[in-house]
Design an enzyme around this catalytic site. Structure first.
Site, PDB file in Angstrom:
ATOM      1  N   SER A 124       3.993  -8.067   8.815  1.00 40.95           N
ATOM      2  CA  SER A 124       3.490  -8.123  10.206  1.00 40.95           C
ATOM      3  C   SER A 124       4.273  -7.874  11.399  1.00 40.95           C
ATOM      4  CB  SER A 124       2.513  -9.480  10.118  1.00 40.95           C
ATOM      5  OG  SER A 124       1.398  -9.300   9.287  1.00 40.95           O
ATOM      6  N   LYS A 131       2.893  -5.020  13.326  1.00 38.84           N
ATOM      7  CA  LYS A 131       1.864  -5.240  14.371  1.00 38.84           C
ATOM      8  C   LYS A 131       2.163  -4.841  15.782  1.00 38.84           C
ATOM      9  CE  LYS A 131      -1.171  -8.164  11.883  1.00 38.84           C
ATOM     10  NZ  LYS A 131      -0.750  -8.252  10.326  1.00 38.84           N
ATOM     11  N   TYR A 166      -6.467 -14.402  12.548  1.00 41.82           N
ATOM     12  CA  TYR A 166      -5.593 -13.602  12.217  1.00 41.82           C
ATOM     13  C   TYR A 166      -6.098 -12.495  10.964  1.00 41.82           C
ATOM     14  CZ  TYR A 166      -0.662 -11.727  11.450  1.00 41.82           C
ATOM     15  OH  TYR A 166       0.222 -11.310  11.378  1.00 41.82           O
TER      16      TYR A 166
END
Length: 380
Positions: A58, A61, A164
């Protein structure tokens, strides 16, 4: 001279608490500190080095968010526009409201499609299965390497909560539709090339693959076991939410770009005004960045700052108060599932990256070491 952080990292390696890790501390001008200790894999022979390649999950991101914001700056995208013209899947979204007595899902049409702002801030309603018992119960494709992996019902109507999830993967599909480039090509041309991040990609080349760290599982007795791991290969659906591999050195350059207001070594990726905008909380009073696990093999229950009302900006979690290890109020930070972490303190002009490869996320030893790295950076 060995620093306190290096001593603690070496002790953790010697005790078998972690296979190995790499770390960098950066400021606006360059690398202030860099180290690598341990092995790339338990039972292996290859030592961790500063150029070891990690699955950063992540931490992808923030890269996707910066790419999307570049297109906003160019007038190609709008943070608050209807995206259903670019993403046909947004025209028939459903909200999952639980299950009936027979076990069938109760679905209703979503009131509207999510905006780019909602995708980037995790207020779109898209969740991860490992955080949603309902999505786990619903089942569906996992890691097939196609767009179908990300087609799922929402947890709530866009804009009505924080969870999330895969919203930034959908932001990656928006980037592809708006730019006319595949996500890997867009990143290479507009992010990695300009920043000199030669070891960052969705698919490591043979030379990078030879430097890759193995992924491990934390066993109930606290020991580590190597586990097989591979991201789906090929251009079916590049994961803008978690598909990249990188090094601490490369990601340190990304952190430095943010510290310098969108510019690094004379190359500008974003305007200072956009970096200011992404550094603001966009989730209001909603608590962002903490959760309960629905799949303990993937993530522990996580609350990185239990005494702070953390928020989410357009690229990262934001800590609105000063942190316990030195970072300033308003700092940016986030992580990757296999316990990679970073922070960006624009006020102090400092940031750092810690990379390890162990599941589940929120590993106590990795978090302890990341905290020690931050404390080292601030002379705590």
């Amino acid at each position: 001279m060995t620093t306190d952080f290096e001593s603690r990292l070496q002790a953790a390696v010697a005790a078998g608490e972690i296979a190995g890790a790499t770390a960098v501390v950066v400021d606006r001008d360059g690398v202030a500190f860099e180290t690598a200790k341990g092995l790339r894999a338990v039972g292996g022979e290859a030592a961790m080095t500063p150029d070891t390649v990690f699955w950063i999950a992540s931490m992808t991101k923030a890269v996707t968010s910066i790419a999307a914001l570049q297109l906003v700056e160019r007038g190609v995208l709008d943070l608050d526009a209807d995206l259903s013209g670019l993403v046909p899947e947004f025209r028939d979204l459903k909200v999952l409201e639980g299950f009936d007595e027979a076990g069938a899902p109760r679905l209703r049409p979503a009131r509207r499609a999510p905006t780019l702002r909602e995708l980037l801030t995790h207020t779109s309603g898209y969740a991860y299965g490992f955080l949603s018992p309902d999505l786990l119960r619903l089942g569906g494709p996992v890691n097939t390497g196609t767009k179908a992996d990300y087609i799922q019902p929402l947890q709530f109507d866009p804009g009505e909560g924080w969870v999330y999830g895969v919203g930034i993967d959908w932001a990656g599909f928006v980037i592809e539709a708006a730019s006319g480039q595949s996500l890997d090509a867009y990143f290479a041309e507009h992010v990695f090339g300009p920043l000199g991040m030669a070891d960052t990609a969705f698919v490591p080349g043979p030379e990078q693959e030879a430097r890759r760290a193995g992924v491990h599982a934390r066993l109930p007795d606290g020991s580590l076991a190597p586990i097989p791991f591979a991201m789906p290969q090929g251009p079916g659906a590049w994961s803008g939410g978690g598909g990249l591999f990188s090094t601490a050195r490369d990601y340190g350059r990304f952190v430095r770009m943010l510290l310098n207001g969108g510019e690094l070594d004379g190359v500008r990726l974003l305007s200072p005004q956009t970096v200011d905008l992404l550094s603001q909380v966009h989730t209001g009073e909603r608590r962002a960045g903490a959760w309960k696990s629905a799949l303990p093999t993937m993530t522990n229950d996580v609350d990185l700052f239990p005494d702070m009302r953390t928020g989410w900006g357009l690229a990262t979690m934001i800590t609105p108060e000063a942190g316990p290890n030195g970072r300033s109020a308003g700092s940016l930070a986030w992580a990757g599932l296999a316990n990679c972490y970073y922070w960006v303190d624009r006020a102090a002009g400092k940031g750092g990256v810690f990379m390890s490869q162990v599941l589940p996320f929120g590993d106590a030893k990795a978090l302890e070491l990341f905290g020690a790295l931050e404390a080292e950076a601030y002379g705590r």
